[in-house]
Design a protein around this motif. Structure first.
Motif, PDB file in Angstrom:
ATOM      1  N   ASN A  81       0.829  -1.202   0.000  1.00  0.00           N
ATOM      2  CA  ASN A  81       0.000   0.000   0.000  1.00  0.00           C
ATOM      3  C   ASN A  81       0.867   1.258   0.000  1.00  0.00           C
ATOM      4  OD1 ASN A  81      -2.530   1.265   0.021  1.00  0.00           O
ATOM      5  ND2 ASN A  81      -2.514   1.478   2.232  1.00  0.00           N
ATOM      6  N   ASN A  82       2.027   1.210  -0.624  1.00  0.00           N
ATOM      7  CA  ASN A  82       2.961   2.338  -0.569  1.00  0.00           C
ATOM      8  C   ASN A  82       2.447   3.606  -1.238  1.00  0.00           C
ATOM      9  OD1 ASN A  82       3.328   0.755  -2.995  1.00  0.00           O
ATOM     10  ND2 ASN A  82       5.163   1.967  -3.417  1.00  0.00           N
ATOM     11  N   VAL A  83       1.515   3.495  -2.184  1.00  0.00           N
ATOM     12  CA  VAL A  83       0.939   4.679  -2.830  1.00  0.00           C
ATOM     13  C   VAL A  83      -0.590   4.666  -2.744  1.00  0.00           C
ATOM     14  CG1 VAL A  83       2.877   5.182  -4.370  1.00  0.00           C
ATOM     15  CG2 VAL A  83       1.105   3.583  -5.110  1.00  0.00           C
ATOM     16  N   GLY A  84      -1.116   4.066  -1.687  1.00  0.00           N
ATOM     17  CA  GLY A  84      -2.559   4.097  -1.453  1.00  0.00           C
ATOM     18  C   GLY A  84      -3.380   3.150  -2.283  1.00  0.00           C
ATOM     19  N   GLN A  85      -2.750   2.134  -2.888  1.00  0.00           N
ATOM     20  CA  GLN A  85      -3.489   1.237  -3.769  1.00  0.00           C
ATOM     21  C   GLN A  85      -4.498   0.343  -3.059  1.00  0.00           C
ATOM     22  OE1 GLN A  85      -0.109   1.307  -3.224  1.00  0.00           O
ATOM     23  NE2 GLN A  85       0.869  -0.555  -3.967  1.00  0.00           N
ATOM     24  N   LEU A  86      -4.515   0.338  -1.720  1.00  0.00           N
ATOM     25  CA  LEU A  86      -5.561  -0.404  -1.001  1.00  0.00           C
ATOM     26  C   LEU A  86      -6.818   0.438  -0.825  1.00  0.00           C
ATOM     27  CD1 LEU A  86      -3.598  -2.398   1.728  1.00  0.00           C
ATOM     28  CD2 LEU A  86      -4.013  -2.959  -0.684  1.00  0.00           C
ATOM     29  N   SER A 126     -20.669   5.619 -12.467  1.00  0.00           N
ATOM     30  CA  SER A 126     -19.547   6.504 -12.151  1.00  0.00           C
ATOM     31  C   SER A 126     -18.273   5.678 -12.008  1.00  0.00           C
ATOM     32  CB  SER A 126     -19.829   7.307 -10.875  1.00  0.00           C
ATOM     33  OG  SER A 126     -20.046   6.442  -9.772  1.00  0.00           O
ATOM     34  N   VAL A 127     -17.127   6.307 -12.263  1.00  0.00           N
ATOM     35  CA  VAL A 127     -15.841   5.623 -12.205  1.00  0.00           C
ATOM     36  C   VAL A 127     -14.965   6.313 -11.167  1.00  0.00           C
ATOM     37  CG1 VAL A 127     -13.762   4.946 -13.468  1.00  0.00           C
ATOM     38  CG2 VAL A 127     -15.990   4.925 -14.625  1.00  0.00           C
ATOM     39  N   TYR A 128     -14.418   5.518 -10.248  1.00  0.00           N
ATOM     40  CA  TYR A 128     -13.519   6.004  -9.199  1.00  0.00           C
ATOM     41  C   TYR A 128     -12.190   5.270  -9.325  1.00  0.00           C
ATOM     42  CZ  TYR A 128     -17.313   8.396  -6.741  1.00  0.00           C
ATOM     43  OH  TYR A 128     -18.329   9.248  -6.402  1.00  0.00           O
ATOM     44  N   CYS A 129     -11.093   6.002  -9.100  1.00  0.00           N
ATOM     45  CA  CYS A 129      -9.755   5.404  -9.156  1.00  0.00           C
ATOM     46  C   CYS A 129      -8.944   5.821  -7.933  1.00  0.00           C
ATOM     47  CB  CYS A 129      -9.021   5.851 -10.417  1.00  0.00           C
ATOM     48  SG  CYS A 129      -9.836   5.365 -11.961  1.00  0.00           S
ATOM     49  N   TRP A 130      -7.934   5.015  -7.582  1.00  0.00           N
ATOM     50  CA  TRP A 130      -7.058   5.325  -6.452  1.00  0.00           C
ATOM     51  C   TRP A 130      -5.704   4.666  -6.664  1.00  0.00           C
ATOM     52  CZ3 TRP A 130     -11.326   2.222  -6.363  1.00  0.00           C
ATOM     53  CH2 TRP A 130     -11.164   0.889  -5.985  1.00  0.00           C
ATOM     54  N   GLY A 131      -4.721   5.128  -5.891  1.00  0.00           N
ATOM     55  CA  GLY A 131      -3.365   4.611  -5.999  1.00  0.00           C
ATOM     56  C   GLY A 131      -2.458   5.583  -6.723  1.00  0.00           C
ATOM     57  N   TYR A 132      -1.544   5.055  -7.516  1.00  0.00           N
ATOM     58  CA  TYR A 132      -0.514   5.851  -8.193  1.00  0.00           C
ATOM     59  C   TYR A 132      -1.108   6.782  -9.247  1.00  0.00           C
ATOM     60  CZ  TYR A 132       3.630   6.965 -10.939  1.00  0.00           C
ATOM     61  OH  TYR A 132       4.621   7.625 -11.607  1.00  0.00           O
ATOM     62  N   ASN A 133      -0.598   8.028  -9.275  1.00  0.00           N
ATOM     63  CA  ASN A 133      -1.118   9.037 -10.200  1.00  0.00           C
ATOM     64  C   ASN A 133       0.010   9.845 -10.846  1.00  0.00           C
ATOM     65  OD1 ASN A 133      -3.338  10.445 -11.408  1.00  0.00           O
ATOM     66  ND2 ASN A 133      -3.016  12.135  -9.995  1.00  0.00           N
ATOM     67  N   GLY A 134       1.202   9.268 -10.958  1.00  0.00           N
ATOM     68  CA  GLY A 134       2.358   9.994 -11.458  1.00  0.00           C
ATOM     69  C   GLY A 134       2.215  10.526 -12.862  1.00  0.00           C
ATOM     70  N   ASN A 135       1.353   9.940 -13.671  1.00  0.00           N
ATOM     71  CA  ASN A 135       1.123  10.390 -15.046  1.00  0.00           C
ATOM     72  C   ASN A 135      -0.357  10.726 -15.261  1.00  0.00           C
ATOM     73  OD1 ASN A 135       3.823  10.024 -16.407  1.00  0.00           O
ATOM     74  ND2 ASN A 135       3.534   7.995 -15.497  1.00  0.00           N
ATOM     75  N   TYR A 136      -1.010  11.185 -14.192  1.00  0.00           N
ATOM     76  CA  TYR A 136      -2.439  11.512 -14.217  1.00  0.00           C
ATOM     77  C   TYR A 136      -3.275  10.292 -14.613  1.00  0.00           C
ATOM     78  CZ  TYR A 136      -0.406  16.125 -13.973  1.00  0.00           C
ATOM     79  OH  TYR A 136       0.342  17.202 -13.595  1.00  0.00           O
ATOM     80  N   ASN A 137      -2.780   9.103 -14.267  1.00  0.00           N
ATOM     81  CA  ASN A 137      -3.476   7.890 -14.661  1.00  0.00           C
ATOM     82  C   ASN A 137      -4.712   7.595 -13.820  1.00  0.00           C
ATOM     83  OD1 ASN A 137      -0.829   7.635 -13.373  1.00  0.00           O
ATOM     84  ND2 ASN A 137      -1.427   5.533 -12.896  1.00  0.00           N
ATOM     85  N   LEU A 138      -5.019   8.437 -12.821  1.00  0.00           N
ATOM     86  CA  LEU A 138      -6.280   8.265 -12.093  1.00  0.00           C
ATOM     87  C   LEU A 138      -7.435   8.931 -12.829  1.00  0.00           C
ATOM     88  CD1 LEU A 138      -5.225   8.727  -8.346  1.00  0.00           C
ATOM     89  CD2 LEU A 138      -5.403   6.624  -9.698  1.00  0.00           C
ATOM     90  N   GLY A 139      -7.126   9.925 -13.663  1.00  0.00           N
ATOM     91  CA  GLY A 139      -8.153  10.560 -14.491  1.00  0.00           C
ATOM     92  C   GLY A 139      -9.115  11.470 -13.765  1.00  0.00           C
ATOM     93  N   GLY A 141      -8.385  14.427 -12.213  1.00  0.00           N
ATOM     94  CA  GLY A 141      -7.970  15.821 -12.106  1.00  0.00           C
ATOM     95  C   GLY A 141      -7.021  16.112 -10.970  1.00  0.00           C
ATOM     96  N   SER A 142      -6.647  15.121 -10.206  1.00  0.00           N
ATOM     97  CA  SER A 142      -5.723  15.317  -9.090  1.00  0.00           C
ATOM     98  C   SER A 142      -4.307  15.525  -9.613  1.00  0.00           C
ATOM     99  CB  SER A 142      -5.744  14.093  -8.174  1.00  0.00           C
ATOM    100  OG  SER A 142      -4.708  14.164  -7.216  1.00  0.00           O
ATOM    101  N   SER A 143      -3.587  16.457  -8.983  1.00  0.00           N
ATOM    102  CA  SER A 143      -2.180  16.651  -9.331  1.00  0.00           C
ATOM    103  C   SER A 143      -1.260  15.975  -8.312  1.00  0.00           C
ATOM    104  CB  SER A 143      -1.861  18.148  -9.424  1.00  0.00           C
ATOM    105  OG  SER A 143      -2.112  18.782  -8.184  1.00  0.00           O
ATOM    106  N   ASN A 144      -1.840  15.284  -7.324  1.00  0.00           N
ATOM    107  CA  ASN A 144      -1.044  14.532  -6.352  1.00  0.00           C
ATOM    108  C   ASN A 144      -0.400  13.328  -7.033  1.00  0.00           C
ATOM    109  OD1 ASN A 144      -1.904  16.256  -4.303  1.00  0.00           O
ATOM    110  ND2 ASN A 144      -3.681  14.976  -3.841  1.00  0.00           N
ATOM    111  N   SER A 145       0.735  12.890  -6.529  1.00  0.00           N
ATOM    112  CA  SER A 145       1.395  11.728  -7.134  1.00  0.00           C
ATOM    113  C   SER A 145       0.662  10.422  -6.811  1.00  0.00           C
ATOM    114  CB  SER A 145       2.852  11.641  -6.692  1.00  0.00           C
ATOM    115  OG  SER A 145       2.940  11.508  -5.284  1.00  0.00           O
ATOM    116  N   PHE A 146      -0.186  10.422  -5.793  1.00  0.00           N
ATOM    117  CA  PHE A 146      -1.053   9.276  -5.515  1.00  0.00           C
ATOM    118  C   PHE A 146      -2.233   9.721  -4.668  1.00  0.00           C
ATOM    119  CE2 PHE A 146       2.160   9.196  -2.134  1.00  0.00           C
ATOM    120  CZ  PHE A 146       1.406   9.006  -0.980  1.00  0.00           C
ATOM    121  N   GLU A 147      -3.280   8.900  -4.665  1.00  0.00           N
ATOM    122  CA  GLU A 147      -4.482   9.127  -3.860  1.00  0.00           C
ATOM    123  C   GLU A 147      -4.753   7.872  -3.050  1.00  0.00           C
ATOM    124  OE1 GLU A 147      -6.284  11.856  -3.453  1.00  0.00           O
ATOM    125  OE2 GLU A 147      -5.214  13.050  -4.971  1.00  0.00           O
TER     126      GLU A 147
END
Length: 191
Positions: A81-86, A126-139, A141-147
């Motif tokens: 869970n190093n980048v919140g993927q849980l 609706s679609v929700y995503c979490w975890g790594y976001n280094g390339n905006y791969n959560l979609g 709008g977050s600019s954090n590196s992970f959620e």
């Protein structure tokens, strides 16, 4: 990664292989308190400790963690869970499945994960995503590196979602243009 999981015909889940981060989901203890789990490898399948009375309907496993949708529409994840993927609001590894912080009143119908990113389609599309976001791969709008908790992809209603290495795509259920029934987000260096 270096482990495997399967859903059995009774809705239970079994995993085997490496277990450095608790990715077998069998509540392996760290009895010495040294940060190293007692069992780091299993050559035979072990049962994942799902919540009492619950069974899995689908799951997706990633490098060192896994997530499952249970029969009540909840999502539980376990492992690294190093980048919140849980998705439980923390960055603490867990060898016991933990509940994802789901949006209020929503249940999950489909889930997919890759690398350290997880996305799920809810019962309202609706679609929700979490975890790594280094390339905006959560979609979302977050600019954090992970959620560490699920974030909403605004304006998207989908029937399914797929997560790639640093991107995601969804089949849109409400396209405004007949040629735009798939939407994607994240890294695009190779188109």
């Amino acid at each position: 990664g270096s482990y495997s999981c399967m859903i059995l015909d009774d809705g239970s889940i079994s995993c085997w292989g490496k277990n450095e981060y608790g990715q077998l989901g069998d509540s392996t203890p760290d009895s010495n308190g040294d940060g190293i789990l007692d069992t780091l490898l299993s050559y035979t399948p072990v049962d994942v400790d799902l919540p009492a009375g619950r069974i899995a309907t689908s799951m997706s496993a990633i490098t060192d963690s896994a997530c499952a949708i249970l029969d009540d529409g909840s999502i539980y994840c376990w492992g690294r869970n190093n980048v919140g993927q849980l998705g439980d609001g923390s960055t603490t590894d867990s060898s016991t499945p933990v509940a994802v912080s789901m949006p209020t009143g929503r249940t999950a119908v489909q889930i997919d994960a890759r690398q350290q990113t997880v996305c799920a389609v809810m019962d309202d599309g609706s679609v929700y995503c979490w975890g790594y976001n280094g390339n905006y791969n959560l979609g979302c709008g977050s600019s954090n590196s992970f959620e560490t908790t699920p974030c909403l992809i605004s304006g998207l209603t989908a029937s399914s979602v797929e997560v790639g290495y640093d991107h995601g795509c969804a089949i849109v259920t409400n396209p405004t243009d007949a040629d735009r029934n798939v939407k994607c987000w994240g890294r695009n260096n190779d188109g």
